[in-house]
Scaffold this motif. Sequence first.
Motif, PDB file in Angstrom:
ATOM      1  N   LYS A  37       1.035  -0.885  -0.341  1.00 22.87           N
ATOM      2  CA  LYS A  37       0.097  -0.166   0.671  1.00 22.87           C
ATOM      3  C   LYS A  37       0.908   1.348  -0.086  1.00 22.87           C
ATOM      4  CE  LYS A  37      -3.722   2.308   2.664  1.00 22.87           C
ATOM      5  NZ  LYS A  37      -4.535   2.316   4.044  1.00 22.87           N
ATOM      6  N   TRP A  38       2.189   1.103   0.849  1.00 30.85           N
ATOM      7  CA  TRP A  38       2.400   2.487   0.973  1.00 30.85           C
ATOM      8  C   TRP A  38       3.836   2.450   0.189  1.00 30.85           C
ATOM      9  CZ3 TRP A  38       1.700  -0.479   5.153  1.00 30.85           C
ATOM     10  CH2 TRP A  38      -0.015   0.272   5.911  1.00 30.85           C
ATOM     11  N   PRO A  39       4.476   3.251  -0.760  1.00 32.97           N
ATOM     12  CA  PRO A  39       6.143   3.117  -1.547  1.00 32.97           C
ATOM     13  C   PRO A  39       6.715   3.554  -0.286  1.00 32.97           C
ATOM     14  CG  PRO A  39       4.551   5.356  -1.779  1.00 32.97           C
ATOM     15  CD  PRO A  39       3.440   4.552  -0.913  1.00 32.97           C
ATOM     16  N   LEU A  40       7.098   2.470   0.045  1.00 33.43           N
ATOM     17  CA  LEU A  40       8.350   2.420   1.217  1.00 33.43           C
ATOM     18  C   LEU A  40       9.501   1.994   0.979  1.00 33.43           C
ATOM     19  CD1 LEU A  40       6.369   2.390   4.717  1.00 33.43           C
ATOM     20  CD2 LEU A  40       7.425   4.341   3.466  1.00 33.43           C
ATOM     21  N   GLU A  41      11.061   2.409   1.356  1.00 30.98           N
ATOM     22  CA  GLU A  41      11.238   1.556   1.660  1.00 30.98           C
ATOM     23  C   GLU A  41      12.448   2.106   3.370  1.00 30.98           C
ATOM     24  OE1 GLU A  41      15.449   3.242  -0.311  1.00 30.98           O
ATOM     25  OE2 GLU A  41      14.734   2.528  -2.465  1.00 30.98           O
ATOM     26  N   VAL A  42      12.172   0.410   3.647  1.00 33.49           N
ATOM     27  CA  VAL A  42      11.943   0.145   4.944  1.00 33.49           C
ATOM     28  C   VAL A  42      13.861   0.102   5.488  1.00 33.49           C
ATOM     29  CG1 VAL A  42      11.208  -0.480   7.170  1.00 33.49           C
ATOM     30  CG2 VAL A  42      10.152  -0.072   4.517  1.00 33.49           C
ATOM     31  N   TYR A  43      14.057   1.224   7.132  1.00 34.14           N
ATOM     32  CA  TYR A  43      16.172   0.482   7.368  1.00 34.14           C
ATOM     33  C   TYR A  43      15.295   0.090   8.719  1.00 34.14           C
ATOM     34  CZ  TYR A  43      17.588   1.814   2.712  1.00 34.14           C
ATOM     35  OH  TYR A  43      17.873   1.998   1.257  1.00 34.14           O
ATOM     36  N   GLY A  44      16.373  -0.974   9.080  1.00 37.18           N
ATOM     37  CA  GLY A  44      16.097  -0.423  11.056  1.00 37.18           C
ATOM     38  C   GLY A  44      17.073  -0.099  11.664  1.00 37.18           C
ATOM     39  N   ALA A  45      17.603   0.519  12.558  1.00 41.10           N
ATOM     40  CA  ALA A  45      18.704   0.311  13.473  1.00 41.10           C
ATOM     41  C   ALA A  45      17.972   0.305  15.104  1.00 41.10           C
ATOM     42  CB  ALA A  45      19.226   2.413  13.776  1.00 41.10           C
ATOM     43  N   TYR A  46      19.675  -0.043  15.480  1.00 43.09           N
ATOM     44  CA  TYR A  46      19.145  -0.649  16.862  1.00 43.09           C
ATOM     45  C   TYR A  46      19.569   0.110  18.019  1.00 43.09           C
ATOM     46  CZ  TYR A  46      18.741  -4.823  14.135  1.00 43.09           C
ATOM     47  OH  TYR A  46      18.505  -5.883  13.470  1.00 43.09           O
ATOM     48  N   SER A  47      19.841   1.383  17.918  1.00 49.71           N
ATOM     49  CA  SER A  47      20.632   2.832  18.775  1.00 49.71           C
ATOM     50  C   SER A  47      20.427   3.778  17.573  1.00 49.71           C
ATOM     51  CB  SER A  47      22.271   2.317  19.937  1.00 49.71           C
ATOM     52  OG  SER A  47      22.614   2.320  18.178  1.00 49.71           O
ATOM     53  N   GLY A  48      20.621   4.993  18.816  1.00 48.75           N
ATOM     54  CA  GLY A  48      20.637   6.226  17.885  1.00 48.75           C
ATOM     55  C   GLY A  48      21.646   6.521  17.149  1.00 48.75           C
ATOM     56  N   GLU A  49      22.656   5.792  17.483  1.00 50.30           N
ATOM     57  CA  GLU A  49      24.103   6.749  17.369  1.00 50.30           C
ATOM     58  C   GLU A  49      23.921   5.787  16.076  1.00 50.30           C
ATOM     59  OE1 GLU A  49      23.947   5.248  20.407  1.00 50.30           O
ATOM     60  OE2 GLU A  49      24.812   6.607  21.586  1.00 50.30           O
ATOM     61  N   GLU A  50      23.407   4.548  15.474  1.00 46.60           N
ATOM     62  CA  GLU A  50      23.556   3.197  14.154  1.00 46.60           C
ATOM     63  C   GLU A  50      22.831   3.861  13.762  1.00 46.60           C
ATOM     64  OE1 GLU A  50      22.024  -0.935  12.981  1.00 46.60           O
ATOM     65  OE2 GLU A  50      22.891  -0.386  15.555  1.00 46.60           O
ATOM     66  N   ALA A  51      21.508   4.388  14.074  1.00 45.12           N
ATOM     67  CA  ALA A  51      20.510   5.877  13.421  1.00 45.12           C
ATOM     68  C   ALA A  51      20.483   6.569  12.879  1.00 45.12           C
ATOM     69  CB  ALA A  51      19.544   6.266  13.799  1.00 45.12           C
ATOM     70  N   MET A  52      21.938   7.560  12.934  1.00 48.13           N
ATOM     71  CA  MET A  52      22.964   8.458  12.952  1.00 48.13           C
ATOM     72  C   MET A  52      24.162   8.221  11.633  1.00 48.13           C
ATOM     73  SD  MET A  52      21.875  11.505  13.854  1.00 48.13           S
ATOM     74  CE  MET A  52      23.019  11.969  12.639  1.00 48.13           C
ATOM     75  N   GLN A  53      24.373   7.001  11.547  1.00 43.93           N
ATOM     76  CA  GLN A  53      25.063   7.011  10.819  1.00 43.93           C
ATOM     77  C   GLN A  53      24.467   6.800   9.727  1.00 43.93           C
ATOM     78  OE1 GLN A  53      28.500   6.488  10.815  1.00 43.93           O
ATOM     79  NE2 GLN A  53      28.511   7.398  13.292  1.00 43.93           N
ATOM     80  N   LEU A  54      23.113   5.870   9.397  1.00 41.73           N
ATOM     81  CA  LEU A  54      22.558   5.556   8.141  1.00 41.73           C
ATOM     82  C   LEU A  54      21.820   7.007   7.570  1.00 41.73           C
ATOM     83  CD1 LEU A  54      20.250   2.593   9.827  1.00 41.73           C
ATOM     84  CD2 LEU A  54      22.136   3.117   7.530  1.00 41.73           C
ATOM     85  N   LEU A  98      23.638  10.142   8.556  1.00 38.91           N
ATOM     86  CA  LEU A  98      24.684  10.692   7.700  1.00 38.91           C
ATOM     87  C   LEU A  98      25.020  10.502   6.537  1.00 38.91           C
ATOM     88  CD1 LEU A  98      27.402  10.784  10.252  1.00 38.91           C
ATOM     89  CD2 LEU A  98      25.909  12.687  10.093  1.00 38.91           C
ATOM     90  N   HIS A  99      24.405   8.991   5.567  1.00 39.31           N
ATOM     91  CA  HIS A  99      24.796   8.634   3.901  1.00 39.31           C
ATOM     92  C   HIS A  99      23.381   8.939   3.319  1.00 39.31           C
ATOM     93  CE1 HIS A  99      28.139   7.428   6.442  1.00 39.31           C
ATOM     94  NE2 HIS A  99      28.915   7.042   5.862  1.00 39.31           N
ATOM     95  N   MET A 100      21.982   8.860   3.966  1.00 44.13           N
ATOM     96  CA  MET A 100      21.097   9.053   2.969  1.00 44.13           C
ATOM     97  C   MET A 100      20.190  10.195   4.158  1.00 44.13           C
ATOM     98  SD  MET A 100      19.634   5.273   3.630  1.00 44.13           S
ATOM     99  CE  MET A 100      21.210   4.554   2.414  1.00 44.13           C
ATOM    100  N   ARG A 101      19.264  10.468   2.772  1.00 41.66           N
ATOM    101  CA  ARG A 101      18.076  11.029   2.915  1.00 41.66           C
ATOM    102  C   ARG A 101      16.799  10.163   3.880  1.00 41.66           C
ATOM    103  NH1 ARG A 101      15.743  12.425  -1.670  1.00 41.66           N
ATOM    104  NH2 ARG A 101      13.430  11.065  -0.424  1.00 41.66           N
ATOM    105  N   PHE A 102      16.064  10.362   4.831  1.00 42.04           N
ATOM    106  CA  PHE A 102      15.165   9.465   5.566  1.00 42.04           C
ATOM    107  C   PHE A 102      14.266  10.422   5.602  1.00 42.04           C
ATOM    108  CE2 PHE A 102      18.082   6.709   6.393  1.00 42.04           C
ATOM    109  CZ  PHE A 102      17.329   5.397   6.379  1.00 42.04           C
ATOM    110  N   ASP A 103      12.835   9.766   5.073  1.00 43.46           N
ATOM    111  CA  ASP A 103      11.405  11.505   4.963  1.00 43.46           C
ATOM    112  C   ASP A 103      10.878  11.147   6.263  1.00 43.46           C
ATOM    113  OD1 ASP A 103      11.521  11.947   1.852  1.00 43.46           O
ATOM    114  OD2 ASP A 103      12.234  10.822   1.956  1.00 43.46           O
ATOM    115  N   ILE A 104      11.019  10.168   6.674  1.00 47.46           N
ATOM    116  CA  ILE A 104      10.211   9.295   7.970  1.00 47.46           C
ATOM    117  C   ILE A 104      10.681   8.592   9.231  1.00 47.46           C
ATOM    118  CG2 ILE A 104       8.135   8.024   8.705  1.00 47.46           C
ATOM    119  CD1 ILE A 104       6.649   8.469   6.559  1.00 47.46           C
ATOM    120  N   VAL A 105      11.361   8.749  10.119  1.00 52.16           N
ATOM    121  CA  VAL A 105      11.821   8.093  11.736  1.00 52.16           C
ATOM    122  C   VAL A 105      10.791   7.567  12.397  1.00 52.16           C
ATOM    123  CG1 VAL A 105      13.070   8.411  12.699  1.00 52.16           C
ATOM    124  CG2 VAL A 105      14.283   9.400  10.854  1.00 52.16           C
ATOM    125  N   ILE A 106      10.385   6.460  12.248  1.00 50.93           N
ATOM    126  CA  ILE A 106      10.175   5.789  13.551  1.00 50.93           C
ATOM    127  C   ILE A 106      11.063   5.439  15.161  1.00 50.93           C
ATOM    128  CG2 ILE A 106       8.507   3.914  14.813  1.00 50.93           C
ATOM    129  CD1 ILE A 106       7.065   3.697  12.243  1.00 50.93           C
TER     130      ILE A 106
END
Length: 562
Positions: free
Chosen positions: A30-47, A49-57
Amino acid sequence: MSINMYRLLIVDDEPIIVNGLVDFFSQQEKWPLEVYGAYSGEEAMQLLLHMRFDIVITDIGMPEMDGLQLQKKVLSQWPRCKIIFLTGYNDFEYVQEALRHKGVDYVLKTEGDEAIVRAVELAIEYTREEVRKDQLMLQADRQLRLAVPALQKELLRNLVLGDYVSISRLSEQFNELMIPLHANQKVLMVLARIDTYKPNYSVYDRGLLAYAIQNVASEYLQDSVHMLSVEMEVSRMLWFIQPKPSEESGSEAGFMDEGNDERWVQSASFIQGNLESIQQTCKELLEVPISFVIESNPVSWTEAGQLYEKYNKMLSQGLGMGTELLLTSHSTLPESLPCPFQAGKLKKKLELLKLQLDGGQKEAFDSMYADMMKEVAQYKDEPRIRQEIYYSLVPIFLACMNRHMIYDFGPQLDISKLTHMESHSSWEAVTAYFHGLASAIFARTQVGLQLEEHAVVQKVHQYIHDHLDGDVSLVRIGEAVGHNSKYLSRVYKKITGEDLSHYIAQTKLSKAQALLKETQMKIYEVSAAVGFLAEPYFYRFFRKAAGITPQEYRDLHKVDKR
C-alpha cells in the motif's frame, strides 16, 4: 529510489520491535516505502549521515542517545524529516517535548500496529503535501519570472491611465516587479508612434515590430539611461526613462537628487540626440516610419497620465499629423487643472464599467459610475467631453441589454432616450437615467440568476432520484449537471439552506426505509438499491442515521402493522 518512494527508518533498542516493524512495513504494498532498521541512536545517525530519510519511527527511552536527542540531530541534518515517537511512556512531559521539536506523532507501544500505521500514513501525506507545495511554488516562481515583463508594463500602463491605487503603492510594486526605475524620482517620457504599417501585417507582426523597435532604442540608450517601453495602444509606445548614476556618484540613488538638474538636462539632450538615429535605424532595418514626442523636463509619476494625454494631442493635430516627426514639448503642465480630462483614464473606467455591468457587480459599478460622472460634471463649459462620455456609455448598455434580451424597462425608463443625449434636460438627468438603466439591468439579471440556480437544484434532485443506486458523489453530480462540485455545493446551500451531502444521505435513508417497510427485499438488496457496494457500510450508515439497524427497523414496522 523512485521519485514516489519514501525512506522509513525504525529505531529502537529492542531488536524484536525493530525487526517486526521492518518486516511488517516491507511486506506492505500500500505504501511506497524503503524500510531500514537501527538498534540505537548512534547506528541511526550513521545511516542518516549517508542517506536522506523521510520518516523516522523512534523509541524515546533509549540508552546513550534517546529519541528526543536523536530527533534534534535528525532535524538538523534533514529538516523535513517526519518523526514518529514510539514509546512505552505515557507521560505528558515527553509529549510536550516531542511536539516542541516538530514531532509528527506520538504512539504508545500498547496501541498496536493500527496506531503506528495511521501515524505513518499521516507522515506520508504531510510529506506529499510539502512536495506538492514546493512544486507549486517552483512552478509559480518560473511563471512569475516569465510574466514579470508583462506585469511591469501593465502596472505602468494602468498608472498612466489613472490607476491611483497603483500610485499609492508605487515603491512597493516597483520592488516586487523588479522595475529598473525609481518610484520616488521623476521620469522622462517619450511617446513613439509607428506612422504606418505594411498592409499585410498581422497582430503578431505588429507585436514583434514593437519589440524590435524597443531593442533598437535600447541599443542606443542603455549605456546612459534606464528605460522601460510600454505599448499604450496600437502603434503607440510610451518610454519611461531615468538617467543612470554617474561614475562620481558611486550609488544608484546619488544622481537622483531633486536638485541635480544637470543630470536631467544631460539625459534629455542625450535622448533627443539619439532619437533621430533610432528613427533612421528603424526606417532602414525594419522598414517602418516612426515619430517621436519628448518633454525636455522630467515629470512626477502622478503627472504621467496628464503628459501622455498632452503627447497624444500633439500627435493628433497640426504638425503631428505628419510622419517621421521629432516633436519637443517645452511647456510645463498646467497646474490650474487638478483633474484634467484624460481619454486614457476614461477608457480604463469604461472597460471596468462594462465588465461590472455584464458580471452583475452592482456595488462596484455604482461606486465607479458615481465617481466618473462626478468628475465629468466639472466640465460644464465643455459639452464635447460630456458627449464623448455619453456616447461611450450607450454601446455598453445596448450590448448588455441585447445579451440579456432586455428591451422593456417599463414607463419609468424611456428606452428611446438612450441614443439621444439632447432628450435629457441636464447632466444630472443623464446621470440618473443611466443609473436607472443599470439598476433595472441588475434587477433583471439577478432574477435570471435565481431562476437558473433553482433550475440547477431541480436537476440535482432529479439526478439523485434517478441514480440513487449508483454514483451520487458530488463530483459525479457536478459532471452530470455541468458544474464543478464546489460551486454546486455552494449554490445548493444558498438555495435550500442545507448541505447537498445531507440531502443525499436523507434521500438514501428515506428510500431504504420505504423498501424495508414495503417490500420483502433482502437487506443486501436494499443496500445495493441505495448505492452501497458493501452491506457493512450500509449497516453503519443506517444505524447512525436512524438509531437502529435495518433489520430492527423492518421488525419494528412489522409489529406496527399488526
